[in-house]
Design a protein around this motif. Sequence first.
Motif, PDB file in Angstrom:
ATOM      1  N   THR A 100     109.922  11.355  20.343  1.00  0.00           N
ATOM      2  CA  THR A 100     109.553  10.101  19.664  1.00  0.00           C
ATOM      3  C   THR A 100     108.776   9.190  20.613  1.00  0.00           C
ATOM      4  OG1 THR A 100     111.770   9.249  20.213  1.00  0.00           O
ATOM      5  CG2 THR A 100     111.430  10.117  17.987  1.00  0.00           C
ATOM      6  N   LEU A 101     109.165   9.223  21.882  1.00  0.00           N
ATOM      7  CA  LEU A 101     108.438   8.415  22.868  1.00  0.00           C
ATOM      8  C   LEU A 101     107.020   8.957  23.068  1.00  0.00           C
ATOM      9  CD1 LEU A 101     109.360   5.944  24.536  1.00  0.00           C
ATOM     10  CD2 LEU A 101     109.716   7.502  26.469  1.00  0.00           C
ATOM     11  N   ALA A 102     106.909  10.272  23.084  1.00  0.00           N
ATOM     12  CA  ALA A 102     105.601  10.900  23.329  1.00  0.00           C
ATOM     13  C   ALA A 102     104.601  10.607  22.216  1.00  0.00           C
ATOM     14  CB  ALA A 102     105.780  12.409  23.491  1.00  0.00           C
ATOM     15  N   SER A 109     112.467   5.706  18.922  1.00  0.00           N
ATOM     16  CA  SER A 109     113.164   5.982  20.189  1.00  0.00           C
ATOM     17  C   SER A 109     114.337   5.034  20.364  1.00  0.00           C
ATOM     18  CB  SER A 109     112.191   5.839  21.366  1.00  0.00           C
ATOM     19  OG  SER A 109     111.145   6.768  21.261  1.00  0.00           O
ATOM     20  N   TRP A 110     114.097   3.748  20.071  1.00  0.00           N
ATOM     21  CA  TRP A 110     115.197   2.770  20.177  1.00  0.00           C
ATOM     22  C   TRP A 110     116.327   3.131  19.210  1.00  0.00           C
ATOM     23  CZ3 TRP A 110     117.332  -0.529  16.562  1.00  0.00           C
ATOM     24  CH2 TRP A 110     118.214  -1.497  17.063  1.00  0.00           C
ATOM     25  N   VAL A 669     111.640   6.725  11.853  1.00  0.00           N
ATOM     26  CA  VAL A 669     112.620   5.656  12.123  1.00  0.00           C
ATOM     27  C   VAL A 669     113.773   5.730  11.137  1.00  0.00           C
ATOM     28  CG1 VAL A 669     112.965   3.165  12.224  1.00  0.00           C
ATOM     29  CG2 VAL A 669     110.863   4.161  13.129  1.00  0.00           C
ATOM     30  N   VAL A 670     113.434   5.977   9.870  1.00  0.00           N
ATOM     31  CA  VAL A 670     114.484   6.105   8.854  1.00  0.00           C
ATOM     32  C   VAL A 670     115.382   7.297   9.176  1.00  0.00           C
ATOM     33  CG1 VAL A 670     114.955   6.531   6.416  1.00  0.00           C
ATOM     34  CG2 VAL A 670     113.070   5.018   7.091  1.00  0.00           C
ATOM     35  N   GLY A 671     114.790   8.401   9.639  1.00  0.00           N
ATOM     36  CA  GLY A 671     115.561   9.585   9.978  1.00  0.00           C
ATOM     37  C   GLY A 671     116.558   9.328  11.081  1.00  0.00           C
ATOM     38  N   ALA A 672     116.164   8.518  12.067  1.00  0.00           N
ATOM     39  CA  ALA A 672     117.082   8.215  13.164  1.00  0.00           C
ATOM     40  C   ALA A 672     118.329   7.502  12.658  1.00  0.00           C
ATOM     41  CB  ALA A 672     116.368   7.367  14.220  1.00  0.00           C
ATOM     42  N   PHE A 673     118.127   6.576  11.716  1.00  0.00           N
ATOM     43  CA  PHE A 673     119.291   5.868  11.172  1.00  0.00           C
ATOM     44  C   PHE A 673     120.097   6.757  10.222  1.00  0.00           C
ATOM     45  CE2 PHE A 673     116.760   2.213  12.552  1.00  0.00           C
ATOM     46  CZ  PHE A 673     117.750   1.459  13.180  1.00  0.00           C
TER      47      PHE A 673
END
Length: 694
Positions: A100-102, A109-110, A669-673
């Motif tokens: 995600t950072l790349a 990433s956060w 971002v939605v996937g991370a949550f």
Amino acid sequence: MLPVVIISAIPIALLWDVKPWGSAPWVSALATRMSMSMGSGDGVASSSAMPFPPDPSIGQWIVVALVAYTVVDTVRGMIDDIRHGQVGVDLLAVMALLSTLAVGEYWASWAVVLMITSGEAIEEYAQSKAEGNLNALLQAAPRTAHVSNMPGVGEGTGDSWFQTVPVDQVKPGDVIIVLPGETVPVDGELLSGSATLDLSAINGEPVPREVYAGARVMSGAVNGATTLAMRATELAADSQYQRIMALVSEAQESRPAVVRAADRLAVPFTVLSLAIAGVAWAVSGSPTRFAQVLVLATPCPLLIAAPVAYIAGTGRLAAAGILIKTQDVLESLGRVTQIFFDKTGTLTVKQPQVVRVELVTSHRPRLDEDHVLMFAGVVESYSVHVLAKGIAAAGRDAIERLHARYAAGQRACPEPEASWAGHGRDYPVVRHVEEIAGKGIAAEVNGHAVRVGRLSFAAAGDDGFLATGSGTGFAPSDTSADAQAGLRRTRFGTLAADEMASYVSVDGSLVGRIVLRDVPRANARETLSGLHALGVEKLTMLTGDKRASAEIIAREVGIDEVHAELFPEDKVAAVRDAHSPVTMMVGDGVNDAPVLAVADLGVAMTDGTSTAASESAQVVIMNDDIAAVPRAIAIARRTRRVMLQAVILGLALAVVGMVAAAFDLIPVVVGAFLQEGIDVVSILWALTAVIDRD
């Protein structure tokens, strides 16, 4: 880290576009070249192309710092897991952070950092919740002791006559003072006249127990309202509560086979996740798609939910007074198909109980059953014979009934001094106690000569021959077996196969016999029915008793198969030769030690006072309740069921999420949550194993 990550969202948002150093020229040049190589003919970077390497703002550098710290900490954790023989599979989390950072998805990433730190917090909460019952036992462990420093202790109330020392410094022989409400620090012998002790932490016994001078006092018991004095008989490390804690700690630190298997399953799950992410990248041509898939790849249902469920199950067992040596026992408990039971003390009460008193007709109405029980009970309280405890207990009950009758105004005794049966006295006066091994015991009770034991002993005069006052119908010198058998038949009748008797004489005259038998535990039949209902296929009794008496008990409690008249080696062979996938042996843990050890699961039933059981058994029931056996099986099965549900649910949601992300249906971002939500669902579901629904 969780509060730091949450609070960091504020400066990240405020400083998102702040670049006091301006845009780096090399970034613009590289972006232009990348755009041209991707087919943009005007020489301007395509809006869909992400700059690489990126040119972060201050807010984005904060994200980079958080990611760097999290990656280093995660990798160190993986290495530590591998050193301890566990599979380090946090690779997915590391790759999700870096990918995600790349691709410049800083907020994603956060979110992944938030997911990791909050996951750790949820895991700690779940573990502490699951271990609540176990930790309560450990935290209640006595850590100090008041050692008396002057003779004649037990009368003071201040601190001038004892010093407080660490419990490890107590030596056998030390006099210990235990204040009201304190926990007994080591095993010992009560010096005070009496004490009231709460044993609930040891064996789950809900009602405090009153003990008297000379009684064993166990560490872990909580003293009542008065100060007590005791003499230490064990070191702290060898005392009862410390042995319990050793079992609890051993169970906490163990990892059951099913959890180790779950760890191993996390490896193929990692491979599957990387495969889905790689295919999504290859097909779409976008590295962002790779990151989208990985942020939804979570092995937490395997790595956290499985052990949380098993710790919760172990805690539930401890709360029910059932201690296990390792969590593997939980797995085996749920698969038991045949259970072997010892008879005496396991299916029956621990000593034979009085079932009736038969009187010689010539002594009615001068003596009734309570009189005979009183005389026999006070004498037998000095005996070590196998029947003594049952008769002594019945005698104590008889004394209470006689006292109640006397208090109610009944004066049935013919003698003016009311010496019979202790009328008018709080307790009978006992003198000149003499026990003859193998024959019986004699004493003077309230001035009357009382004998209890074999017929030939009770009915004999001082010269050893049958007393003429016995009303036997036989000559005084006729002590043959035929004569005694004739007396039993003419005066009392024949005993049943499972009955035994002690004969009682008063002042040289045979007055009656007390009949005892092995009485089944009150809840034995209900318990065995419950085991059948749980699917246990065969319930077998192993006993050294005669077959006739064993079969009577078996019919009363619902045993399927009886093996009687066995020596210890025969019991071992019977269990070893069983053709069942998982066998269990339930016994008292002392004389059944060999057969407890040979069974797949050895279950020792104790009242909290036995420590030998922990040496040969994998399960120790501390409250001496046979109903704990089906309860343990039910808890084990529910624990395994909840664990599987949590794992399957969590993995299924993760796979569905990854596939959806591969088709670009879920933003990164939605996937991370969403992954955080999947972890929470699976862990909380695993935690329901701590709820008592059985």
